[in-house]
Design an enzyme around this catalytic site. Sequence first.
Site, PDB file in Angstrom:
ATOM      1  N   SER A  79      -0.942   4.850   1.518  1.00 53.23           N
ATOM      2  CA  SER A  79      -1.851   5.417   2.498  1.00 53.23           C
ATOM      3  C   SER A  79      -1.082   6.098   3.644  1.00 53.23           C
ATOM      4  O   SER A  79      -0.372   7.060   3.410  1.00 53.23           O
ATOM      5  CB  SER A  79      -2.796   4.319   3.007  1.00 53.23           C
ATOM      6  OG  SER A  79      -3.836   4.858   3.780  1.00 53.23           O
ATOM      7  N   ASP A  86     -10.770   7.552  -4.881  1.00 51.75           N
ATOM      8  CA  ASP A  86     -10.327   7.405  -3.488  1.00 51.75           C
ATOM      9  C   ASP A  86     -11.270   8.161  -2.558  1.00 51.75           C
ATOM     10  O   ASP A  86     -11.394   9.386  -2.641  1.00 51.75           O
ATOM     11  CB  ASP A  86      -8.902   7.947  -3.346  1.00 51.75           C
ATOM     12  CG  ASP A  86      -8.246   7.555  -2.030  1.00 51.75           C
ATOM     13  OD1 ASP A  86      -8.964   7.279  -1.060  1.00 51.75           O
ATOM     14  OD2 ASP A  86      -6.993   7.532  -1.986  1.00 51.75           O
ATOM     15  N   HIS A 106      -8.666   3.875  -3.256  1.00 53.67           N
ATOM     16  CA  HIS A 106      -7.601   4.036  -2.276  1.00 53.67           C
ATOM     17  C   HIS A 106      -6.747   2.777  -2.167  1.00 53.67           C
ATOM     18  O   HIS A 106      -5.549   2.855  -1.879  1.00 53.67           O
ATOM     19  CB  HIS A 106      -8.201   4.362  -0.907  1.00 53.67           C
ATOM     20  CG  HIS A 106      -7.188   4.628   0.157  1.00 53.67           C
ATOM     21  ND1 HIS A 106      -6.414   5.764   0.200  1.00 53.67           N
ATOM     22  CD2 HIS A 106      -6.820   3.888   1.248  1.00 53.67           C
ATOM     23  CE1 HIS A 106      -5.611   5.727   1.247  1.00 53.67           C
ATOM     24  NE2 HIS A 106      -5.844   4.599   1.908  1.00 53.67           N
TER      25      HIS A 106
END
Length: 330
Positions: free
Chosen positions: A199, A245, A277
């Site tokens: 991320s 995601d 995600h």
Amino acid sequence: MPAGRRTRRVAGPVQARPLSASLPEGGRRTTREDDSVVRRHLAATATAASLTLLLAPGVRAADAGGASAANPYERGPAPTRAGVEALRGPYAVSETSVSSLAVTGFGGGTVYYPTSTADGTFGAVVISPGFTAYQSSIAWLGPRLASQGFVVFTIDTLTTLDQPDSRGRQLLAALDHLTQRSAVRSRIDAGRLAVMGHSMGGGGTLEAAKTRPSLKAAVPLTGWNTDRTWPEITTPTLVIGADGDTVAPVATHSEPFYESLPDSLDKAYLELNGATHFTPNSSNTTIAKYGIAWLKRFVDDDTRYEQFLCPLPRPDLTIEEYRGSCPLGS
């Protein structure tokens, strides 16, 4: 072969030769003194060859006549699909905690490393967590990668809200600590380093690769960054995204990251099927398999692992899409 990487050749084992091979033409031996001179010559030759093997850094004498003589960075047995997909590789792993009070520029973390030193030094990778997360969210990667022959540092960041540019600097600060001041620095080849992150940490991975071109590999995992274009990167990069995601959708993050990397670069794009995600926060065989293969191929220059990357993997139950450069290192 990536630019700037050189392959060293190491002398093979000394072959025993008949005594007459070192005698004057005609093979005629006339005195004991002549015989003694020849024996001293052979002993000196054997000693010099042995020293060549002993002094070659990172090379085991047992490898002198095999494939590792051409690539002193190969570590571990010949790879198999079962081996790269396994929860643990061939190396037993130890770990040590690094307090935030003992470092500068990042928040401390945990170092995972092969317990044995018999194979010499190893390449190293530092891994950053994502937004609001701690190292525990990416801890599964530590022992899994280390057991394949890497020193792995999963880190905490200065704050859980740090943005990608800050996380990029922290990844590099952690690499510097690992190679210069850590308790395991003698186990690491400081010329063979990589970065990985999830991320915000994935966005930081791209920032680190842009800042330090000497890195051998970069692997952003469902990365997030407001900067979508990375034409400056010269580090071989594997971008991993997820089809489901909604935090960093592949259409606005991982795909443009990959497409903006130079066409001349060794690069790949892996989109996970049925993933979100947060998939990189749990043990995942597909992430591990291709992450290991990428690190082995570019950190260790180990072409034995190219079989998992070329020809390009086809979509299946775990892969939505895969794009990339083949052949690699050309």
